[in-house]
Motif scaffolding. Structure first.
Motif, PDB file in Angstrom:
ATOM      1  N   ARG A   1       6.635  -4.889 -20.591  1.00  0.00           N
ATOM      2  CA  ARG A   1       6.681  -4.535 -19.174  1.00  0.00           C
ATOM      3  C   ARG A   1       6.019  -3.178 -18.929  1.00  0.00           C
ATOM      4  N   LEU A   2       6.273  -2.226 -19.819  1.00  0.00           N
ATOM      5  CA  LEU A   2       5.664  -0.909 -19.661  1.00  0.00           C
ATOM      6  C   LEU A   2       4.153  -0.980 -19.854  1.00  0.00           C
ATOM      7  N   LEU A   3       3.696  -1.779 -20.813  1.00  0.00           N
ATOM      8  CA  LEU A   3       2.254  -1.962 -21.001  1.00  0.00           C
ATOM      9  C   LEU A   3       1.618  -2.621 -19.782  1.00  0.00           C
ATOM     10  N   LEU A   4       2.355  -3.507 -19.148  1.00  0.00           N
ATOM     11  CA  LEU A   4       1.852  -4.126 -17.918  1.00  0.00           C
ATOM     12  C   LEU A   4       1.731  -3.076 -16.815  1.00  0.00           C
ATOM     13  N   VAL A   5       2.692  -2.164 -16.745  1.00  0.00           N
ATOM     14  CA  VAL A   5       2.606  -1.066 -15.782  1.00  0.00           C
ATOM     15  C   VAL A   5       1.361  -0.231 -16.054  1.00  0.00           C
ATOM     16  N   PHE A   6       1.109   0.079 -17.321  1.00  0.00           N
ATOM     17  CA  PHE A   6      -0.087   0.849 -17.685  1.00  0.00           C
ATOM     18  C   PHE A   6      -1.354   0.112 -17.236  1.00  0.00           C
ATOM     19  N   LYS A   7      -1.376  -1.198 -17.444  1.00  0.00           N
ATOM     20  CA  LYS A   7      -2.557  -1.999 -17.092  1.00  0.00           C
ATOM     21  C   LYS A   7      -2.795  -2.009 -15.581  1.00  0.00           C
ATOM     22  N   ILE A   8      -1.726  -2.201 -14.821  1.00  0.00           N
ATOM     23  CA  ILE A   8      -1.855  -2.215 -13.363  1.00  0.00           C
ATOM     24  C   ILE A   8      -2.289  -0.844 -12.853  1.00  0.00           C
ATOM     25  N   MET A   9      -1.696   0.204 -13.406  1.00  0.00           N
ATOM     26  CA  MET A   9      -2.066   1.553 -12.985  1.00  0.00           C
ATOM     27  C   MET A   9      -3.545   1.834 -13.242  1.00  0.00           C
ATOM     28  N   LYS A  10      -4.066   1.306 -14.342  1.00  0.00           N
ATOM     29  CA  LYS A  10      -5.475   1.511 -14.667  1.00  0.00           C
ATOM     30  C   LYS A  10      -6.376   0.618 -13.818  1.00  0.00           C
ATOM     31  N   ASP A  11      -6.086  -0.671 -13.792  1.00  0.00           N
ATOM     32  CA  ASP A  11      -6.971  -1.636 -13.131  1.00  0.00           C
ATOM     33  C   ASP A  11      -6.923  -1.544 -11.612  1.00  0.00           C
ATOM     34  N   VAL A  12      -5.748  -1.276 -11.064  1.00  0.00           N
ATOM     35  CA  VAL A  12      -5.584  -1.289  -9.610  1.00  0.00           C
ATOM     36  C   VAL A  12      -5.715   0.100  -9.003  1.00  0.00           C
ATOM     37  N   HIS A  13      -5.099   1.084  -9.646  1.00  0.00           N
ATOM     38  CA  HIS A  13      -5.029   2.421  -9.052  1.00  0.00           C
ATOM     39  C   HIS A  13      -5.928   3.458  -9.720  1.00  0.00           C
ATOM     40  N   GLY A  14      -6.513   3.117 -10.864  1.00  0.00           N
ATOM     41  CA  GLY A  14      -7.443   4.037 -11.516  1.00  0.00           C
ATOM     42  C   GLY A  14      -6.794   5.164 -12.290  1.00  0.00           C
ATOM     43  N   TYR A  15      -5.536   5.011 -12.702  1.00  0.00           N
ATOM     44  CA  TYR A  15      -4.828   6.043 -13.465  1.00  0.00           C
ATOM     45  C   TYR A  15      -4.696   5.606 -14.923  1.00  0.00           C
ATOM     46  N   ASP A  16      -5.131   6.473 -15.843  1.00  0.00           N
ATOM     47  CA  ASP A  16      -4.889   6.250 -17.266  1.00  0.00           C
ATOM     48  C   ASP A  16      -3.549   6.865 -17.628  1.00  0.00           C
ATOM     49  N   MET A  17      -2.648   6.038 -18.169  1.00  0.00           N
ATOM     50  CA  MET A  17      -1.312   6.507 -18.491  1.00  0.00           C
ATOM     51  C   MET A  17      -1.146   6.711 -19.986  1.00  0.00           C
TER      52      MET A  17
ATOM     53  N   GLY B   1       0.107   9.657  -8.400  1.00  0.00           N
ATOM     54  CA  GLY B   1       0.209   8.700  -9.502  1.00  0.00           C
ATOM     55  C   GLY B   1       1.640   8.374  -9.864  1.00  0.00           C
ATOM     56  N   TYR B   2       2.507   9.379  -9.841  1.00  0.00           N
ATOM     57  CA  TYR B   2       3.910   9.126 -10.155  1.00  0.00           C
ATOM     58  C   TYR B   2       4.547   8.174  -9.135  1.00  0.00           C
ATOM     59  N   ARG B   3       4.194   8.353  -7.873  1.00  0.00           N
ATOM     60  CA  ARG B   3       4.748   7.450  -6.854  1.00  0.00           C
ATOM     61  C   ARG B   3       4.259   6.014  -7.093  1.00  0.00           C
ATOM     62  N   LEU B   4       2.982   5.862  -7.377  1.00  0.00           N
ATOM     63  CA  LEU B   4       2.449   4.531  -7.675  1.00  0.00           C
ATOM     64  C   LEU B   4       3.078   3.965  -8.943  1.00  0.00           C
ATOM     65  N   TYR B   5       3.286   4.826  -9.906  1.00  0.00           N
ATOM     66  CA  TYR B   5       3.912   4.423 -11.163  1.00  0.00           C
ATOM     67  C   TYR B   5       5.344   3.929 -10.905  1.00  0.00           C
ATOM     68  N   GLY B   6       6.073   4.630 -10.044  1.00  0.00           N
ATOM     69  CA  GLY B   6       7.437   4.215  -9.732  1.00  0.00           C
ATOM     70  C   GLY B   6       7.483   2.858  -9.064  1.00  0.00           C
ATOM     71  N   VAL B   7       6.606   2.653  -8.086  1.00  0.00           N
ATOM     72  CA  VAL B   7       6.566   1.365  -7.381  1.00  0.00           C
ATOM     73  C   VAL B   7       6.187   0.238  -8.346  1.00  0.00           C
ATOM     74  N   THR B   8       5.205   0.504  -9.206  1.00  0.00           N
ATOM     75  CA  THR B   8       4.750  -0.513 -10.148  1.00  0.00           C
ATOM     76  C   THR B   8       5.831  -0.825 -11.176  1.00  0.00           C
ATOM     77  N   ALA B   9       6.493   0.211 -11.684  1.00  0.00           N
ATOM     78  CA  ALA B   9       7.551  -0.015 -12.671  1.00  0.00           C
ATOM     79  C   ALA B   9       8.680  -0.856 -12.081  1.00  0.00           C
ATOM     80  N   GLU B  10       9.066  -0.560 -10.862  1.00  0.00           N
ATOM     81  CA  GLU B  10      10.146  -1.328 -10.232  1.00  0.00           C
ATOM     82  C   GLU B  10       9.711  -2.760  -9.953  1.00  0.00           C
ATOM     83  N   SER B  11       8.420  -2.971  -9.716  1.00  0.00           N
ATOM     84  CA  SER B  11       7.941  -4.326  -9.423  1.00  0.00           C
ATOM     85  C   SER B  11       8.009  -5.243 -10.646  1.00  0.00           C
ATOM     86  N   VAL B  12       8.064  -4.679 -11.853  1.00  0.00           N
ATOM     87  CA  VAL B  12       8.165  -5.500 -13.058  1.00  0.00           C
ATOM     88  C   VAL B  12       9.582  -5.452 -13.652  1.00  0.00           C
ATOM     89  N   GLY B  13      10.535  -4.926 -12.881  1.00  0.00           N
ATOM     90  CA  GLY B  13      11.924  -4.970 -13.301  1.00  0.00           C
ATOM     91  C   GLY B  13      12.435  -3.754 -14.032  1.00  0.00           C
TER      92      GLY B  13
END
Length: 279
Positions: free
Chosen positions: A166-182, A242-254
């Motif tokens: 789930r965390l790796l999926l968050v990293f992937k979404i942050m990179k592919d969708v929002h342009g943040y390398d985590m 980025g942290y705000r986007l990270y929070g929303v993305t993390a919650e979206s995957v549980g």
């Protein structure tokens, strides 16, 4: 058997609708029930007074009534059959085509689906990113914010498998969708390290050994890479976004995001489990 139940339900629904919509129907039903009760009571008294002969006579009359009804049904068999078809075919057709019925305007509707979340649920196994050099986590800027980060574990294999995916999926979404390398700052913590961090003061953590999901591989602290540097401070506007986007993305995957806590920990994410931490 199922068709008979559907037909019975249909007839009961029609009868209930008739009673609900027509006051005259309710009055007629009440009047009929009263008359039937009065006739049954009078017949019972009559039979009781007349003995067995009266009972046999009543049986003959009942049999004669049933026979008369059957003859009437046979005489109008085609009309009866048409009525039965009219009542029985609609629910039968509805049952046979139940998996293909769709309301107008909904059959071709397109739903927005997060393909990445869908792939995770289908079992796609995401791979951890390459290991970063340890010197990256011991620069002056980093140690000023996280002085004990040098002894942190960044081994993805020590994390719970489901949580890691789930965390790796968050990293992937942050990179592919929002342009943040985590970057993973810290994952699993030993009980000794947890006590070491707790001893550093409440500005680091209030949790002692076995009071944090880090001990069970169910929590991680993360930050961002930007132009070859590790960005941790939320005072950086780019990082805070980025942290705000990270929070929303993390919650979206549980996952649960630490940015919603009273003592905000913007880079923290965890996956609570029942009967862990004594809860």
């Amino acid at each position: 058997m199922f068709v008979a139940l559907v037909l019975m339900y249909f007839l009961l629904a029609c009868f209930a609708g008739w009673l609900l919509l027509f006051p005259g129907g309710r009055a007629m039903l009440l009047h009929t029930l009263v008359n039937l009760g009065w006739r049954a009571r009078r017949r019972a008294r009559h039979l009781k007074g007349g003995g067995g002969a009266q009972w046999r006579r009543w049986q003959r009359h009942t049999g004669f009534g049933l026979a008369r009804g059957w003859r009437l049904l046979l005489r109008h068999r085609w009309l009866s059959l048409a009525g039965g078809v009219l009542i029985g075919v609609p629910p039968l057709l509805a049952w046979l085509s139940s998996d293909r019925i769709a309301l107008r305007g909904y059959a071709d509707r397109q739903y927005v689906i997060n393909d990445q979340v869908s792939d995770l649920l289908k079992g796609e196994q995401l791979v951890p990113p390459p290991t970063l050099p340890p010197l990256l986590f011991s620069t002056a800027e980093v140690t000023q914010l996280r002085p004990l980060l040098g002894g942190a574990s960044r081994n993805w294999q020590l994390l719970d498998h489901d949580f890691a995916q789930r965390l790796l999926l968050v990293f992937k979404i942050m990179k592919d969708v929002h342009g943040y390398d985590m970057v993973l700052l810290e994952g699993y913590r030993s009980p000794a390290r947890q006590d070491q961090l707790a001893a550093a003061g409440p500005n680091v953590t209030n949790a002692r050994a076995f009071q944090s999901y880090h001990q069970y591989g169910l929590a991680a602290d993360c930050a961002f890479m930007h132009e070859g540097k590790l960005i941790i401070s939320e005072k950086n506007a780019w990082a805070m976004r980025g942290y705000r986007l990270y929070g929303v993305t993390a919650e979206s995957v549980g996952l649960r995001w630490g940015g919603r806590w009273a003592m905000m920990d913007f880079g923290h994410a965890e996956m609570p489990q029942p009967r862990v931490l004594g809860k």
